[in-house]
Design a protein around this motif. Structure first.
Motif, PDB file in Angstrom:
ATOM      1  N   MET B   1     -17.409 -90.422   8.440  1.00 16.31           N
ATOM      2  CA  MET B   1     -16.754 -90.295   9.728  1.00 16.31           C
ATOM      3  C   MET B   1     -16.959 -91.640  10.232  1.00 16.31           C
ATOM      4  N   TYR B   2     -15.723 -92.511  10.291  1.00 14.11           N
ATOM      5  CA  TYR B   2     -15.684 -93.825  10.585  1.00 14.11           C
ATOM      6  C   TYR B   2     -14.477 -94.095  11.669  1.00 14.11           C
ATOM      7  N   GLN B   3     -14.934 -94.949  12.624  1.00 14.21           N
ATOM      8  CA  GLN B   3     -13.615 -95.212  13.575  1.00 14.21           C
ATOM      9  C   GLN B   3     -13.868 -96.647  13.815  1.00 14.21           C
ATOM     10  N   LYS B   4     -12.655 -97.435  14.005  1.00 11.70           N
ATOM     11  CA  LYS B   4     -12.616 -98.791  14.156  1.00 11.70           C
ATOM     12  C   LYS B   4     -11.515 -98.960  15.307  1.00 11.70           C
ATOM     13  N   ILE B   5     -11.947 -99.575  16.369  1.00 13.25           N
ATOM     14  CA  ILE B   5     -10.884-100.309  17.337  1.00 13.25           C
ATOM     15  C   ILE B   5     -11.152-101.635  17.368  1.00 13.25           C
ATOM     16  N   VAL B   6      -9.993-102.234  17.321  1.00 15.51           N
ATOM     17  CA  VAL B   6      -9.885-103.852  17.577  1.00 15.51           C
ATOM     18  C   VAL B   6      -9.007-104.094  18.832  1.00 15.51           C
ATOM     19  N   THR B   7      -9.776-104.976  19.730  1.00 15.63           N
ATOM     20  CA  THR B   7      -8.982-105.211  21.038  1.00 15.63           C
ATOM     21  C   THR B   7      -8.814-106.710  20.737  1.00 15.63           C
ATOM     22  N   LYS B   8      -7.371-106.877  20.836  1.00 14.48           N
ATOM     23  CA  LYS B   8      -7.150-108.428  20.547  1.00 14.48           C
ATOM     24  C   LYS B   8      -6.537-109.019  21.819  1.00 14.48           C
ATOM     25  N   VAL B 102     -17.127-119.343  30.518  1.00 17.19           N
ATOM     26  CA  VAL B 102     -15.859-118.371  30.805  1.00 17.19           C
ATOM     27  C   VAL B 102     -15.870-117.302  29.358  1.00 17.19           C
ATOM     28  N   SER B 103     -15.503-116.043  29.812  1.00 17.92           N
ATOM     29  CA  SER B 103     -15.582-115.119  28.547  1.00 17.92           C
ATOM     30  C   SER B 103     -14.729-113.967  29.151  1.00 17.92           C
ATOM     31  N   SER B 104     -14.393-113.469  27.959  1.00 16.95           N
ATOM     32  CA  SER B 104     -13.896-112.067  28.429  1.00 16.95           C
ATOM     33  C   SER B 104     -14.828-110.653  28.095  1.00 16.95           C
ATOM     34  N   HIS B 105     -16.035-111.268  27.789  1.00 18.77           N
ATOM     35  CA  HIS B 105     -16.958-110.120  27.703  1.00 18.77           C
ATOM     36  C   HIS B 105     -18.097-110.344  28.536  1.00 18.77           C
ATOM     37  N   LEU B 106     -18.642-109.617  29.380  1.00 20.99           N
ATOM     38  CA  LEU B 106     -19.582-109.950  30.225  1.00 20.99           C
ATOM     39  C   LEU B 106     -21.050-110.163  29.515  1.00 20.99           C
TER      40      LEU B 106
ATOM     41  N   LYS C   2       5.189-115.719  30.542  1.00 20.64           N
ATOM     42  CA  LYS C   2       4.371-116.220  29.428  1.00 20.64           C
ATOM     43  C   LYS C   2       3.340-115.232  28.876  1.00 20.64           C
ATOM     44  N   ARG C   3       3.269-115.093  27.665  1.00 19.47           N
ATOM     45  CA  ARG C   3       2.139-114.135  27.204  1.00 19.47           C
ATOM     46  C   ARG C   3       0.897-114.716  27.207  1.00 19.47           C
ATOM     47  N   VAL C   4       0.089-113.928  27.868  1.00 20.39           N
ATOM     48  CA  VAL C   4      -1.587-114.523  28.186  1.00 20.39           C
ATOM     49  C   VAL C   4      -2.156-114.563  26.799  1.00 20.39           C
ATOM     50  N   VAL C   5      -2.852-115.822  26.622  1.00 19.50           N
ATOM     51  CA  VAL C   5      -3.559-115.792  25.466  1.00 19.50           C
ATOM     52  C   VAL C   5      -4.815-115.355  25.634  1.00 19.50           C
ATOM     53  N   PRO C   6      -5.285-114.424  24.765  1.00 18.29           N
ATOM     54  CA  PRO C   6      -6.627-113.671  24.888  1.00 18.29           C
ATOM     55  C   PRO C   6      -7.989-114.631  24.898  1.00 18.29           C
ATOM     56  N   THR C   7      -8.647-114.383  25.614  1.00 17.85           N
ATOM     57  CA  THR C   7     -10.112-115.311  25.641  1.00 17.85           C
ATOM     58  C   THR C   7     -11.125-114.577  24.934  1.00 17.85           C
ATOM     59  N   GLY C   8     -10.625-113.630  24.344  1.00 18.93           N
ATOM     60  CA  GLY C   8     -11.875-112.854  23.520  1.00 18.93           C
ATOM     61  C   GLY C   8     -11.158-111.655  22.674  1.00 18.93           C
ATOM     62  N   LYS C   9     -11.978-111.512  21.663  1.00 17.63           N
ATOM     63  CA  LYS C   9     -11.493-110.101  21.108  1.00 17.63           C
ATOM     64  C   LYS C   9     -12.708-109.497  20.880  1.00 17.63           C
ATOM     65  N   GLY C 350     -11.220-115.918  21.277  1.00 15.81           N
ATOM     66  CA  GLY C 350      -9.964-115.541  21.242  1.00 15.81           C
ATOM     67  C   GLY C 350      -8.981-115.856  20.052  1.00 15.81           C
ATOM     68  N   GLN C 351      -9.496-117.277  19.408  1.00 15.64           N
ATOM     69  CA  GLN C 351      -9.027-117.744  18.401  1.00 15.64           C
ATOM     70  C   GLN C 351      -9.491-117.529  16.863  1.00 15.64           C
ATOM     71  N   ASP C 352     -10.548-116.978  16.907  1.00 13.11           N
ATOM     72  CA  ASP C 352     -11.340-116.820  15.721  1.00 13.11           C
ATOM     73  C   ASP C 352     -10.536-115.517  15.034  1.00 13.11           C
ATOM     74  N   ILE C 353     -11.258-115.269  13.692  1.00 11.44           N
ATOM     75  CA  ILE C 353     -10.496-114.261  13.001  1.00 11.44           C
ATOM     76  C   ILE C 353     -11.696-112.987  12.979  1.00 11.44           C
ATOM     77  N   CYS C 354     -10.869-112.198  13.098  1.00 10.73           N
ATOM     78  CA  CYS C 354     -11.740-110.876  13.025  1.00 10.73           C
ATOM     79  C   CYS C 354     -12.544-110.604  11.869  1.00 10.73           C
ATOM     80  N   PRO C 355     -13.752-110.319  12.013  1.00 11.26           N
ATOM     81  CA  PRO C 355     -14.624-109.910  10.846  1.00 11.26           C
ATOM     82  C   PRO C 355     -14.393-108.422  10.108  1.00 11.26           C
TER      83      PRO C 355
END
Lengths: 153, 124, 355
Positions: B1-8, B102-106, C2-9, C350-355
């Motif tokens: 059982m494995y699930q992966k979600i990528v939010t880009k 600044v970050s998109s993760h708290l 304009k497309r918003v550039v993500p600041t994080g993934k 946002g610009q890094d490669i997903c591991p």
């Protein structure tokens, strides 16, 4: 040569006081102040980019106003138009009737707009003389339309 | 059982850690409500009501250092950031907002390795 | 528009420790440069002492002005790189504007160099893959390689090139393979070379929460449905972040903040979040997670979480190039459940490669 691209917003001033009429600077400042309130310094200064915000034409009889601004920024302009509640201290608002890329297309629209309004005016007429006047106007405009378009071209 | 979600792409929120600095010889006591009021007026000066009515949450405020963690919508990040940068004085006292993180993760605001202080043990 | 550039993934994974193909060890051990570790325990009033002890036992040092060619000397490679697991990262250098140098536990010397330094140093490298239009070059030298010894052409060239470069300040931690060797011998090594080397103390921050709402999490349900049996995975991550930042009294004033605990939630009488800052060796994270899994079962906690923040200026995030765009996030969070399932969040820039 690259042409500056503009948007023309055709509006109608609606207010209670029939006698009162507004000139171009009244409309300009009403719009400008509303843009400032809604979009701040950024909105006002971007409106000053050439081709800057200007009132091209006002018709005191029918209350038609033609506003000009840069293409792309017309969204800023259009979003602030509904918030105008007073012009020169008089309660009034602007109703957008058409957005066009050239003055010509706005004029074309204006002619058809006025024509369509004539029939409803006819219904509102009370006296016989008024009715006659409107009927003549309708007849005349039917003949003249082609000519008017020609002159515009 | 494995699930992966990528939010880009579009994350809803953006989190900022900001600090209010005063110029030399100026100081004022700013509480959390004042702080939010300042952010709102900064946004209103430059971008008007249209931006200042967007969501601005002061999640945490530290009165002593005038540092706050705020949450905003991601699409207003540029506008709010620039209006905070433009803000220059409070009742004549020169001041500036410093954007620390600044970050998109708290979660990212819990630690800042750039400003990490080293505590050294001197042995002999 | 304009497309918003993500600041994080955000990369979210849900699996179990019992799964044969799960990669939690790989995730922990390849994330070499950790600047902090934070533990959140719900319905419990203290973090087990063992974490603090582990932090104190770990020897970490701040070394000033290290010439880079010292890192490729044979006695350093033999004594430390090969005889243990060494973490070394340059301190006070920003990845987006300066040169950064690091040594991974795998014995790889990684340098992220600006264009002019790269052209001057004369070593072979490649353009950093983190982000577009950045002029940073990554040079890697395998210190553990069989062919890397004095006398070979390559070694001599590297040695000469590194001697031309500026000195760096480093944060160092080292765990020897041989239990009899003291981890502090790396300090002695630097001292014999007359380099300032001081021991670092880890910083500890505590956030305690009393009568606090915590979300109800069902490991099998990651997205809220109409029945509302469990919280959404991203809301949980935000909430964990809120606790880590130390949000005080978030359900008070509506004007200040509209943030609230994700639903469904329940009240817990006591929760704790503890965070240690310093350079933390990945093997400590591994040991600690193993310990916490057992601890959680013994104390019958509903779940527990461990968050590790990487250095924002490390040249690598996991095994990929790392850059700085608005932020240099490289964070991972393990949310572990008593039935050996876990949720793994990995947050990167946002610009890094997903591991």
């Amino acid at each position: 040569m690259v042409r500056y691209k503009c948007r023309y917003v055709l509006c109608k001033v609606i207010h209670d006081d029939r006698k009162k009429s507004f000139d171009e600077s009244d409309i300009y400042f009403a719009v400008r102040n509303e843009v400032e309130a809604l979009h701040g310094d950024y909105g006002v200064s971007s409106m000053k980019k050439t081709p800057s915000l200007s009132v091209k034409y006002t018709d005191k009889e029918s209350g038609i106003v033609l506003l000009k601004c840069q293409r792309g920024l017309h969204k800023l302009l259009q979003s602030s138009l509904p918030f105008i509640k007073k012009i020169k201290g008089v309660p009034a608002f602007l109703q957008t009737i058409h957005v066009g890329g050239t003055i010509r297309s706005c004029l074309k629209f204006l002619i058809t707009y006025h024509k369509s309004r004539l029939s409803s005016l006819l219904k509102q007429c009370t006296t016989k003389e008024e009715k006659e006047k409107v009927k003549v106007a309708i007849l005349k405009c039917c003949q003249d339309t082609t000519q008017m378009v020609m002159t515009v071209q | 059982m494995y699930q992966k979600i990528v939010t880009k792409g579009s994350t809803d929120y953006c989190y900022l850690k900001i600090r209010l600095d005063f110029g030399k010889d100026h100081d004022a006591i700013i509480d959390a409500l004042n702080f939010k009021q300042l952010i709102l007026s900064a946004a209103k000066d430059v971008f008007g009501i249209a931006v200042s009515c967007s969501l601005i949450d002061v999640l945490r405020y530290e009165k002593s250092s005038r540092t706050a963690v705020i949450r905003i919508y991601h699409k207003y990040l540029t506008k709010l950031w620039s209006s905070l940068t433009m803000y220059g004085n409070i009742n004549g006292a020169p001041c500036a907002f410093r954007i620390l993180q600044v970050s998109s993760h708290l979660m990212a605001l819990a630690n800042n390795s750039r400003s990490m202080k080293l505590h050294m043990v001197y042995d002999g | 528009m304009k497309r918003v550039v993500p600041t994080g993934k955000l990369i979210f994974e849900r699996t179990s420790f019992l799964n044969e193909n799960e990669k939690h060890l790989q995730c922990i051990l390849t994330h070499s440069f950790n600047s902090s570790i934070g533990v959140f325990l719900p319905e419990h009033d203290c973090v087990p002492r063992i974490l603090g002890d582990m932090m104190d036992d770990q020897m970490s040092y701040y070394v000033e002005q290290v010439p880079l060619n010292l890192l490729t000397e044979t006695d350093f490679i033999k004594g430390f790189v090969q005889a243990g697991s060494l973490c070394m990262i340059s301190y006070g250098t920003c990845i987006d504007s300066d040169d950064c140098v690091a040594v991974t536990p795998e014995g790889m010397l990684v340098m992220s160099l600006c264009k002019d330094t790269y052209q001057r140093c004369g070593l072979d490298g490649h353009l950093s893959k983190a982000g577009k239009n950045i002029e940073k070059f990554v040079v890697k030298v395998d210190l553990k390689s069989d062919k890397f010894y004095p006398g070979t052409k390559y070694y001599d060239r590297v040695q000469w090139c590194l001697s031309q470069m500026a000195n760096f300040d480093f944060l160092v931690t080292w765990i020897p393979n041989d239990g009899k060797v003291c981890p502090s011998s790396i300090q002695n090594f630097f001292k014999t070379k007359s380099i300032q080397c001081n021991r670092l103390k880890v910083n500890k921050t505590n956030h305690e929460f009393k009568n606090f709402n915590i979300p109800i999490i069902d490991p099998a349900v990651i997205e809220t449905d109409s029945e509302q049996k469990s919280c959404n995975y991203d809301e949980v991550f935000e909430w964990l972040g809120a606790c880590a930042v130390g949000i005080d009294d978030y359900e008070g004033d509506d004007y200040l903040s509209t943030y609230s605990c994700p639903t469904p939630n329940k009240q817990a009488s006591y929760c704790i979040y503890t965070q240690y800052e310093g350079i933390i060796h990945p093997s400590i994270v591994k040991q600690y997670i193993n310990y916490l899994r057992q601890f959680m079962k013994d104390k019958k906690l509903p779940w527990s979480s461990v968050t590790v923040h990487g250095f924002v200026d490390s040249p690598l995030s996991w095994i990929y190039d790392h850059g700085f765009h608005n932020n240099g996030d490289n964070i991972y969070t393990f949310l572990m459940f008593p039935n050996d399932e876990y949720w793994l969040y990995r947050a990167i820039g946002g610009q890094d490669i997903c591991p």
